[in-house]
Write a protein that holds these residues in place. Structure first.
Motif, PDB file in Angstrom:
ATOM      1  N   CYS A 178      31.995  32.682  43.952  1.00 26.28           N
ATOM      2  CA  CYS A 178      31.502  33.987  43.463  1.00 26.28           C
ATOM      3  C   CYS A 178      30.433  33.827  42.386  1.00 26.28           C
ATOM      4  CB  CYS A 178      32.677  34.797  42.907  1.00 26.28           C
ATOM      5  SG  CYS A 178      32.173  36.314  42.094  1.00 26.28           S
ATOM      6  N   ASP A 179      29.338  34.536  42.566  1.00 25.34           N
ATOM      7  CA  ASP A 179      28.216  34.525  41.623  1.00 25.34           C
ATOM      8  C   ASP A 179      28.235  35.727  40.687  1.00 25.34           C
ATOM      9  OD1 ASP A 179      27.072  32.282  42.627  1.00 25.34           O
ATOM     10  OD2 ASP A 179      25.429  33.282  43.667  1.00 25.34           O
ATOM     11  N   GLY A 180      29.221  36.579  40.863  1.00 24.41           N
ATOM     12  CA  GLY A 180      29.236  37.785  40.038  1.00 24.41           C
ATOM     13  C   GLY A 180      28.098  38.741  40.336  1.00 24.41           C
ATOM     14  N   HIS A 181      27.670  38.781  41.577  1.00 26.65           N
ATOM     15  CA  HIS A 181      26.587  39.711  41.913  1.00 26.65           C
ATOM     16  C   HIS A 181      27.046  41.158  41.845  1.00 26.65           C
ATOM     17  CE1 HIS A 181      23.199  37.207  43.046  1.00 26.65           C
ATOM     18  NE2 HIS A 181      24.091  36.336  43.452  1.00 26.65           N
ATOM     19  N   GLY A 182      28.372  41.359  42.011  1.00 21.88           N
ATOM     20  CA  GLY A 182      28.893  42.708  41.883  1.00 21.88           C
ATOM     21  C   GLY A 182      28.586  43.620  43.054  1.00 21.88           C
ATOM     22  N   GLU A 183      28.080  43.065  44.135  1.00 23.72           N
ATOM     23  CA  GLU A 183      27.835  43.891  45.316  1.00 23.72           C
ATOM     24  C   GLU A 183      29.133  44.521  45.795  1.00 23.72           C
ATOM     25  OE1 GLU A 183      25.018  44.556  46.510  1.00 23.72           O
ATOM     26  OE2 GLU A 183      23.683  43.001  45.775  1.00 23.72           O
ATOM     27  N   CYS A 184      30.206  43.747  45.735  1.00 23.13           N
ATOM     28  CA  CYS A 184      31.511  44.229  46.186  1.00 23.13           C
ATOM     29  C   CYS A 184      31.976  45.416  45.344  1.00 23.13           C
ATOM     30  CB  CYS A 184      32.523  43.092  46.132  1.00 23.13           C
ATOM     31  SG  CYS A 184      32.586  42.265  44.531  1.00 23.13           S
ATOM     32  N   LEU A 220      34.262  43.663  38.102  1.00 20.89           N
ATOM     33  CA  LEU A 220      33.717  42.438  37.519  1.00 20.89           C
ATOM     34  C   LEU A 220      34.411  42.180  36.189  1.00 20.89           C
ATOM     35  CD1 LEU A 220      29.820  42.422  37.968  1.00 20.89           C
ATOM     36  CD2 LEU A 220      31.502  41.005  39.148  1.00 20.89           C
ATOM     37  N   CYS A 276      28.123  40.695  50.200  1.00 24.35           N
ATOM     38  CA  CYS A 276      28.309  39.555  49.294  1.00 24.35           C
ATOM     39  C   CYS A 276      27.367  38.415  49.698  1.00 24.35           C
ATOM     40  CB  CYS A 276      29.755  39.080  49.323  1.00 24.35           C
ATOM     41  SG  CYS A 276      29.982  37.584  48.327  1.00 24.35           S
ATOM     42  N   VAL A 299      27.209  35.388  48.946  1.00 25.08           N
ATOM     43  CA  VAL A 299      27.752  34.035  49.092  1.00 25.08           C
ATOM     44  C   VAL A 299      28.984  33.990  49.990  1.00 25.08           C
ATOM     45  CG1 VAL A 299      26.805  33.193  46.933  1.00 25.08           C
ATOM     46  CG2 VAL A 299      29.012  34.334  46.919  1.00 25.08           C
ATOM     47  N   ILE A 355      34.154  36.723  50.082  1.00 26.63           N
ATOM     48  CA  ILE A 355      35.277  37.630  50.353  1.00 26.63           C
ATOM     49  C   ILE A 355      35.736  37.451  51.798  1.00 26.63           C
ATOM     50  CG2 ILE A 355      36.039  40.035  50.316  1.00 26.63           C
ATOM     51  CD1 ILE A 355      33.444  40.607  48.652  1.00 26.63           C
TER      52      ILE A 355
HETATM   53  S1  SF4 Z   1      29.710  40.394  45.907  1.00 33.08           S
HETATM   54 FE1  SF4 Z   1      31.587  40.254  44.712  1.00 33.08          FE
HETATM   55  S2  SF4 Z   1      32.590  38.430  45.493  1.00 33.08           S
HETATM   56 FE2  SF4 Z   1      30.487  38.316  46.206  1.00 33.08          FE
HETATM   57  S3  SF4 Z   1      29.471  37.117  44.632  1.00 33.08           S
HETATM   58 FE3  SF4 Z   1      29.262  39.251  44.081  1.00 33.08          FE
HETATM   59  S4  SF4 Z   1      30.960  39.675  42.684  1.00 33.08           S
HETATM   60 FE4  SF4 Z   1      31.412  37.763  43.757  1.00 33.08          FE
END
Ligand code: SF4
Lengths: 64, 405
Positions: free
Chosen positions: A10-16, A26, A55, A57, A60
């Motif tokens: 997880c990169d913490g992109h926060g798309e989820c 997050l 996501c 990467v 999930i």
């Molecule tokens: S979308 Fe969610 S699970 Fe995927 S990298 Fe971002 S924060 Fe992590």
């Protein structure tokens, strides 16, 4: 439906979080996902699928 | 319809606001905001005659196009010319499982664990940098401050022997310029520079990479999943040019913003927990990458506007991030703004690979600066035109240092 996160990815992109705020959040540093609900209700499946699709990467996974 | 057919279709599609603006002339590259505002006001989708492309300049449409990679693919390239768009050894221009595999392999060193180990080194670097700045009267915020950490640290992390930092920076600039349209003056020379890079890569990778560096890991992890060496060599581009300039852009513009908004600097100095929203706010306003493109995989629509299969669509991050439909007072710098949702790192599958590192570099640097700097004073500055990246070329900076206590 059972959700698994590969935290090492997880990169913490926060798309989820944007896709399914009922299920994902997050952490305070904004760099790792927090799973609020690892077995969300069936009604959230579309949102969870959207999170998986976004996501970057592929961190999930969902079973069932 | 193929991409070429879309380009040939010079007549604007009926019912869509059409513009003959060239986004890639210097005047627009250094100050794109009036053009963006005009395009946003005209509608959710506009037609760019110079390119033969559709474009989305508003937040909602940019966000939804980026989110839907099945309909708006990166597989046909995300740039503005067929040479760049033909590169396939990159997660940037692949989709599906293949994309995920590349992204997972190349993303290995840019994850929490390795970054955690990097933290003390970045902090030392930032502290030494700041000490060295204290002796100087006049600073260039770009050359002396913004460039230092991304160039030194990233060049070393990637770990290719015999590449000077200057060379790395030149490849960075050319790498982004090479994404532009062929009619833009910077594109051809940049494509040539990148050909030179490819030759260098052929000769030196993986023979001249430092053991344990990112490049070394990439070749090894790639081999483990069955990649031929050539393929891994191509993927290495993802480390070489996008890793440097984009961060330099954000740090440089961040310094300028704090010089122009001393109240925001005072707030940050008083409460460092604001770094987690201040850095995204800088990236929103800077939007280091201004635009990319996508191609429609089927007849579809955006906000009710018909988009035929094969059409190329420009997604304008820099404009979306200034859209007042989404952001209140979008041009104002507010470090307490909710950091979620801006498109400065992109969205969806192709969101920035290097974000965790870039974010950590910026948090570390601005935190150390906040310990030491009472006030930034900006003098003259100028933006440096580039086909994709909006960046300062020069920023006269003087600093009032905080009293030691
Ligand atoms: S979308 Fe969610 S699970 Fe995927 S990298 Fe971002 S924060 Fe992590």
């Amino acid at each position: 439906m059972k959700i698994q996160i590969e935290y090492g990815m997880c990169d913490g992109h926060g798309e989820c979080v944007i896709a399914a705020p009922e299920v994902f959040d997050l952490n305070d540093d904004g760099d790792e996902v927090i799973l609020l609900d690892d077995s969300p209700a069936e009604s959230l499946r579309d949102k969870v699928n959207a999170a998986i699709k976004l996501c970057p990467v592929a961190a999930i996974r969902v079973e069932g | 319809m193929t991409q070429d057919a879309a380009v040939e279709q010079q007549r604007p599609p009926a019912g869509i606001p059409s513009f003959d603006d060239d986004l890639h002339v210097d005047a627009v590259l250094v100050d794109p905001f009036p053009t963006y505002a005009k395009l946003r006001d005209a509608g959710p989708v506009v037609w760019l005659e110079k390119y033969g492309y559709y474009a989305c300049a508003r937040y909602d449409e940019v966000s939804s196009v980026l989110s839907d990679w099945e309909t708006f693919t990166s597989r046909e390239g995300v740039g503005f010319n067929q040479f760049f768009n033909g590169i396939t050894e990159t997660s940037l221009q692949t989709e599906g499982d293949h994309h995920d595999e590349i992204r997972q392999v190349e993303g290995c060193p840019i994850k929490k664990g390795p970054l955690e180990e990097l933290k003390p080194r970045l902090k030392d670097f930032a502290e030494n940098l700041v000490e060295s700045l204290k002796g100087k009267d006049h600073l260039d915020g770009v050359a002396d401050v913004a460039m230092a950490m991304p160039i030194e640290i990233v060049t070393d992390l990637v770990g290719v022997e015999g590449v000077t930092q200057e060379q790395m920076f030149k490849w960075g600039v050319a790498g982004f310029d090479s994404i532009g349209p062929l009619h833009a003056p910077r594109t051809q020379p940049a494509l040539e520079t990148m050909m030179g890079y490819m030759e260098f890569a052929d000769e030196n990778f993986p023979s001249n990479v430092r053991e344990g560096g990112w490049a070394d890991q990439l070749f090894k992890n790639g081999a483990a999943v069955g990649w031929p060496e050539d393929f891994a060599r191509g993927v290495m581009n993802d480390y070489i040019y996008p890793s440097v300039d984009s961060t330099i852009s954000a740090i440089g513009i961040g310094l300028l913003l704090f010089a122009q908004h001393p109240d925001q600097w005072d707030r940050l100095r008083a409460d460092r927990s604001l770094l987690t929203s201040a850095i995204p706010e800088i990236v929103r306003l800077a939007s280091p990458l201004q635009f990319f493109t996508r191609v429609a995989t089927k007849d579809t629509e955006i906000a009710g506007v018909a988009i035929p299969e094969g059409s190329r669509v420009v997604v304008m991050y820099g404009s979306a991030n200034r859209d007042d439909r989404k952001f209140e007072n979008p041009d104002s710098f507010d470090i307490t703004r909710d950091p979620a949702g801006h498109l400065g790192w992109g969205r969806g599958k192709h969101a920035c690979l290097g974000k965790p590192l870039a974010r950590l570099e910026m948090i570390t640097l601005f935190n150390v600066l906040a310990d030491n700097v009472e006030r930034f004073h900006a003098g003259k500055y100028r933006f440096q035109p580039n086909n994709i990246i909006r960046s300062l070329g020069e920023l006269e900076l003087s600093i009032t240092w905080a009293q030691e206590n």
